[in-house]
Design a protein around this motif. Structure first.
Motif, PDB file in Angstrom:
ATOM      1  N   ALA A 191       7.922  32.320  -7.194  1.00 59.99           N
ATOM      2  CA  ALA A 191       8.011  31.242  -7.509  1.00 59.99           C
ATOM      3  C   ALA A 191       8.528  31.954  -8.667  1.00 59.99           C
ATOM      4  CB  ALA A 191       6.364  31.226  -8.536  1.00 59.99           C
ATOM      5  N   GLY A 192       9.686  30.475  -9.153  1.00 57.65           N
ATOM      6  CA  GLY A 192      10.520  30.911 -10.184  1.00 57.65           C
ATOM      7  C   GLY A 192      10.175  31.544 -11.529  1.00 57.65           C
ATOM      8  N   SER A 193       9.806  32.543 -12.077  1.00 56.51           N
ATOM      9  CA  SER A 193       9.377  33.391 -13.413  1.00 56.51           C
ATOM     10  C   SER A 193       9.909  33.230 -14.622  1.00 56.51           C
ATOM     11  CB  SER A 193       9.513  34.739 -12.788  1.00 56.51           C
ATOM     12  OG  SER A 193      10.104  35.059 -13.757  1.00 56.51           O
ATOM     13  N   SER A 194       9.539  33.178 -15.459  1.00 62.37           N
ATOM     14  CA  SER A 194      10.389  33.281 -17.298  1.00 62.37           C
ATOM     15  C   SER A 194       9.814  34.150 -17.381  1.00 62.37           C
ATOM     16  CB  SER A 194       8.847  32.652 -18.305  1.00 62.37           C
ATOM     17  OG  SER A 194       7.748  33.739 -18.217  1.00 62.37           O
ATOM     18  N   PHE A 195      10.965  34.589 -18.341  1.00 65.47           N
ATOM     19  CA  PHE A 195      11.549  36.097 -19.054  1.00 65.47           C
ATOM     20  C   PHE A 195      10.321  36.705 -18.496  1.00 65.47           C
ATOM     21  CE2 PHE A 195      15.595  33.892 -19.960  1.00 65.47           C
ATOM     22  CZ  PHE A 195      16.651  34.598 -19.628  1.00 65.47           C
ATOM     23  N   HIS A 196      10.814  38.347 -18.579  1.00 64.82           N
ATOM     24  CA  HIS A 196      10.165  39.680 -18.967  1.00 64.82           C
ATOM     25  C   HIS A 196      10.849  40.567 -18.433  1.00 64.82           C
ATOM     26  CE1 HIS A 196       9.811  38.622 -14.454  1.00 64.82           C
ATOM     27  NE2 HIS A 196       9.853  39.406 -13.538  1.00 64.82           N
ATOM     28  N   ARG A 197       9.855  41.790 -18.648  1.00 60.28           N
ATOM     29  CA  ARG A 197      10.328  42.874 -18.666  1.00 60.28           C
ATOM     30  C   ARG A 197       9.230  43.762 -17.692  1.00 60.28           C
ATOM     31  NH1 ARG A 197      13.408  44.041 -24.317  1.00 60.28           N
ATOM     32  NH2 ARG A 197      12.954  41.406 -24.119  1.00 60.28           N
ATOM     33  N   HIS A 198       9.497  44.480 -17.553  1.00 59.99           N
ATOM     34  CA  HIS A 198       9.021  45.797 -16.747  1.00 59.99           C
ATOM     35  C   HIS A 198       8.938  46.915 -17.631  1.00 59.99           C
ATOM     36  CE1 HIS A 198       8.942  43.085 -13.623  1.00 59.99           C
ATOM     37  NE2 HIS A 198      10.013  43.273 -13.036  1.00 59.99           N
ATOM     38  N   ALA A 199       7.609  48.282 -16.893  1.00 60.65           N
ATOM     39  CA  ALA A 199       7.821  49.390 -17.704  1.00 60.65           C
ATOM     40  C   ALA A 199       8.023  50.933 -17.019  1.00 60.65           C
ATOM     41  CB  ALA A 199       6.425  49.533 -18.390  1.00 60.65           C
ATOM     42  N   ALA A 200       9.037  49.683 -15.396  1.00 57.74           N
ATOM     43  CA  ALA A 200       9.122  50.529 -14.076  1.00 57.74           C
ATOM     44  C   ALA A 200      10.306  49.578 -14.045  1.00 57.74           C
ATOM     45  CB  ALA A 200       8.245  50.509 -12.355  1.00 57.74           C
ATOM     46  N   PHE A 201      11.216  50.775 -13.161  1.00 58.82           N
ATOM     47  CA  PHE A 201      12.315  50.272 -12.349  1.00 58.82           C
ATOM     48  C   PHE A 201      12.074  48.767 -11.676  1.00 58.82           C
ATOM     49  CE2 PHE A 201      14.023  53.626 -13.685  1.00 58.82           C
ATOM     50  CZ  PHE A 201      15.435  53.186 -14.035  1.00 58.82           C
ATOM     51  N   GLN A 202      13.028  48.087 -11.257  1.00 58.33           N
ATOM     52  CA  GLN A 202      12.553  47.007  -9.408  1.00 58.33           C
ATOM     53  C   GLN A 202      13.149  47.129  -8.767  1.00 58.33           C
ATOM     54  OE1 GLN A 202      12.240  43.134 -11.211  1.00 58.33           O
ATOM     55  NE2 GLN A 202      11.035  42.373  -9.308  1.00 58.33           N
ATOM     56  N   VAL A 203      12.779  46.914  -7.384  1.00 57.39           N
ATOM     57  CA  VAL A 203      13.851  47.022  -6.775  1.00 57.39           C
ATOM     58  C   VAL A 203      13.545  45.882  -6.107  1.00 57.39           C
ATOM     59  CG1 VAL A 203      14.885  47.385  -4.291  1.00 57.39           C
ATOM     60  CG2 VAL A 203      13.897  49.016  -6.032  1.00 57.39           C
ATOM     61  N   ALA A 204      14.233  44.390  -6.114  1.00 61.29           N
ATOM     62  CA  ALA A 204      14.672  42.970  -5.322  1.00 61.29           C
ATOM     63  C   ALA A 204      14.974  42.933  -4.299  1.00 61.29           C
ATOM     64  CB  ALA A 204      14.214  41.175  -6.444  1.00 61.29           C
ATOM     65  N   ILE A 205      14.408  42.814  -2.842  1.00 60.24           N
ATOM     66  CA  ILE A 205      15.000  43.128  -1.514  1.00 60.24           C
ATOM     67  C   ILE A 205      14.409  41.525  -0.816  1.00 60.24           C
ATOM     68  CG2 ILE A 205      15.253  43.827   0.764  1.00 60.24           C
ATOM     69  CD1 ILE A 205      14.184  46.260  -0.615  1.00 60.24           C
ATOM     70  N   ALA A 206      15.675  41.346  -0.615  1.00 64.91           N
ATOM     71  CA  ALA A 206      15.539  39.376   0.680  1.00 64.91           C
ATOM     72  C   ALA A 206      14.807  39.912   1.380  1.00 64.91           C
ATOM     73  CB  ALA A 206      16.863  38.483   0.151  1.00 64.91           C
ATOM     74  N   VAL A 207      13.918  38.937   2.454  1.00 66.79           N
ATOM     75  CA  VAL A 207      13.770  39.358   3.285  1.00 66.79           C
ATOM     76  C   VAL A 207      15.051  38.743   4.411  1.00 66.79           C
ATOM     77  CG1 VAL A 207      12.392  39.279   5.421  1.00 66.79           C
ATOM     78  CG2 VAL A 207      11.343  40.094   2.879  1.00 66.79           C
ATOM     79  N   GLU A 208      15.537  37.987   4.017  1.00 73.49           N
ATOM     80  CA  GLU A 208      16.043  36.644   4.883  1.00 73.49           C
ATOM     81  C   GLU A 208      17.508  36.050   3.883  1.00 73.49           C
ATOM     82  OE1 GLU A 208      15.273  33.829   7.225  1.00 73.49           O
ATOM     83  OE2 GLU A 208      14.476  35.293   9.098  1.00 73.49           O
ATOM     84  N   GLY A 209      18.670  36.348   3.742  1.00 78.68           N
ATOM     85  CA  GLY A 209      19.678  35.787   2.567  1.00 78.68           C
ATOM     86  C   GLY A 209      19.559  36.818   1.728  1.00 78.68           C
ATOM     87  N   GLU A 210      19.564  35.837   0.008  1.00 82.79           N
ATOM     88  CA  GLU A 210      20.050  37.256  -0.929  1.00 82.79           C
ATOM     89  C   GLU A 210      18.756  36.602  -1.607  1.00 82.79           C
ATOM     90  OE1 GLU A 210      24.303  37.358  -1.399  1.00 82.79           O
ATOM     91  OE2 GLU A 210      23.706  35.748  -1.763  1.00 82.79           O
ATOM     92  N   VAL A 211      18.726  37.722  -2.656  1.00 79.85           N
ATOM     93  CA  VAL A 211      17.668  36.938  -3.598  1.00 79.85           C
ATOM     94  C   VAL A 211      17.849  37.018  -5.031  1.00 79.85           C
ATOM     95  CG1 VAL A 211      17.698  39.703  -4.310  1.00 79.85           C
ATOM     96  CG2 VAL A 211      15.826  38.668  -5.079  1.00 79.85           C
ATOM     97  N   ALA A 212      17.751  36.562  -6.320  1.00 78.26           N
ATOM     98  CA  ALA A 212      18.574  35.438  -6.966  1.00 78.26           C
ATOM     99  C   ALA A 212      17.568  35.973  -8.627  1.00 78.26           C
ATOM    100  CB  ALA A 212      19.139  34.631  -7.026  1.00 78.26           C
ATOM    101  N   LEU A 213      18.527  37.077  -9.767  1.00 78.04           N
ATOM    102  CA  LEU A 213      17.740  37.079 -10.677  1.00 78.04           C
ATOM    103  C   LEU A 213      18.941  36.437 -11.878  1.00 78.04           C
ATOM    104  CD1 LEU A 213      16.557  40.732 -10.410  1.00 78.04           C
ATOM    105  CD2 LEU A 213      14.880  38.881 -10.189  1.00 78.04           C
ATOM    106  N   VAL A 214      18.093  36.529 -12.992  1.00 77.49           N
ATOM    107  CA  VAL A 214      18.357  35.978 -14.476  1.00 77.49           C
ATOM    108  C   VAL A 214      18.959  36.846 -14.968  1.00 77.49           C
ATOM    109  CG1 VAL A 214      19.528  33.987 -16.026  1.00 77.49           C
ATOM    110  CG2 VAL A 214      18.808  32.750 -13.419  1.00 77.49           C
ATOM    111  N   ASP A 215      19.761  37.386 -15.775  1.00 76.70           N
ATOM    112  CA  ASP A 215      19.549  38.453 -17.013  1.00 76.70           C
ATOM    113  C   ASP A 215      19.589  37.527 -18.417  1.00 76.70           C
ATOM    114  OD1 ASP A 215      21.714  37.621 -17.956  1.00 76.70           O
ATOM    115  OD2 ASP A 215      22.352  39.794 -17.036  1.00 76.70           O
ATOM    116  N   GLU A 216      18.547  38.202 -19.493  1.00 73.30           N
ATOM    117  CA  GLU A 216      18.735  37.381 -20.892  1.00 73.30           C
ATOM    118  C   GLU A 216      20.053  36.715 -21.815  1.00 73.30           C
ATOM    119  OE1 GLU A 216      17.530  40.608 -23.643  1.00 73.30           O
ATOM    120  OE2 GLU A 216      19.454  41.775 -23.118  1.00 73.30           O
ATOM    121  N   ARG A 217      21.479  37.450 -20.773  1.00 68.60           N
ATOM    122  CA  ARG A 217      22.435  36.074 -20.827  1.00 68.60           C
ATOM    123  C   ARG A 217      22.450  35.244 -20.614  1.00 68.60           C
ATOM    124  NH1 ARG A 217      26.151  41.429 -20.682  1.00 68.60           N
ATOM    125  NH2 ARG A 217      25.742  41.570 -18.821  1.00 68.60           N
TER     126      ARG A 217
END
Length: 231
Positions: free
Chosen positions: A24-50
């Motif tokens: 689901a579309g999430s609110s802004f957050h930050r991890h203490a780990a690396f995140q690798v987000a992989i699209a099973v089909e198509g593309e994945v989209a993220l928005v940075d703090e800017r």
């Protein structure tokens, strides 16, 4: 990524966690780990703090990079702890912000699992020891620093310089990991919160949403789904 590949819905391994499913579309957050987000089909989209949108078949988010996830029907996400050797590979790609790394589109859990048990070759071994200690149990800062042969001030500075976060954030991440493991073992979110050192379930929920973009209820749902498929 092969859409038919079998992956657990949610699992915690040595040095990593993995989630497979709808996002689901999430609110802004930050991890203490690396995140690798992989699209099973198509593309994945993220928005940075800017508010810059990043798209790709595989995106890498470094620790403490503030971002939000856009909705996706089927997503494979790895959370890789910054002091395992696989994180050294991710550091080469990510820099300070979100990066598209298409060569990771076929990344599998076993690829990280083999590297997750080995410590980083780039980080100070004393910091690696401290992070591993906090992952297993809560230790006061003076005792932790003394155990690795540093002053508390030096240890704090080392963590900020090499993994980009205060140890207090890592301590919360370690508690989230323990809570997820407790739920996997059959504990309710309320019990898992206490076992992991949170004051109550609401505290656990707030921290998990803040640092992973997931809730304990969502994690438990996926874990129960895995249990039903296994029987």
């Amino acid at each position: 990524m092969n859409a038919g590949t079998e992956m657990p819905r949610f699992a915690v391994g040595e040095g990593y966690a993995v989630y497979r499913g709808a996002a689901a579309g999430s609110s802004f957050h930050r991890h203490a780990a690396f995140q690798v987000a992989i699209a099973v089909e198509g593309e994945v989209a993220l928005v940075d703090e800017r508010e810059i949108r990043h798209r790709g078949v595989a995106l890498v988010v470094p620790p403490m990079a503030r971002h939000r996830m856009l909705a996706a029907a089927d997503l494979l996400t790895f959370f890789v702890e910054p002091h395992c050797v696989f994180a050294d590979r991710l550091r080469e790609h990510s820099g300070d912000g979100i990066a598209a790394v298409p060569e990771l589109r076929d990344l599998r859990e076993e690829d990280i699992g083999r590297a997750g048990v080995r410590p980083s070759t780039e980080l100070d071994p004393r910091l690696v020891e401290a992070l591993n200690t906090l992952r297993e149990r809560s230790v006061p800062m003076p005792a932790l620093a003394a155990a690795v042969g540093l002053s508390p001030q030096r240890l704090r500075a080392l963590a900020r310089r090499q993994v980009g976060m205060p140890l207090t954030r890592w301590r919360v991440w370690a508690r989230l990991r323990r809570a997820a493991e407790a739920m996997r073992a059959g504990r309710s979110p309320a019990d898992a919160a206490i076992v992991a050192g949170f004051t109550d379930q609401a505290h656990l929920t707030r921290r998990m949403r803040e640092m992973m973009g997931l809730t304990p209820a969502a994690v438990l749902l996926h874990l129960r789904g895995q249990s039903r498929r296994a029987t």
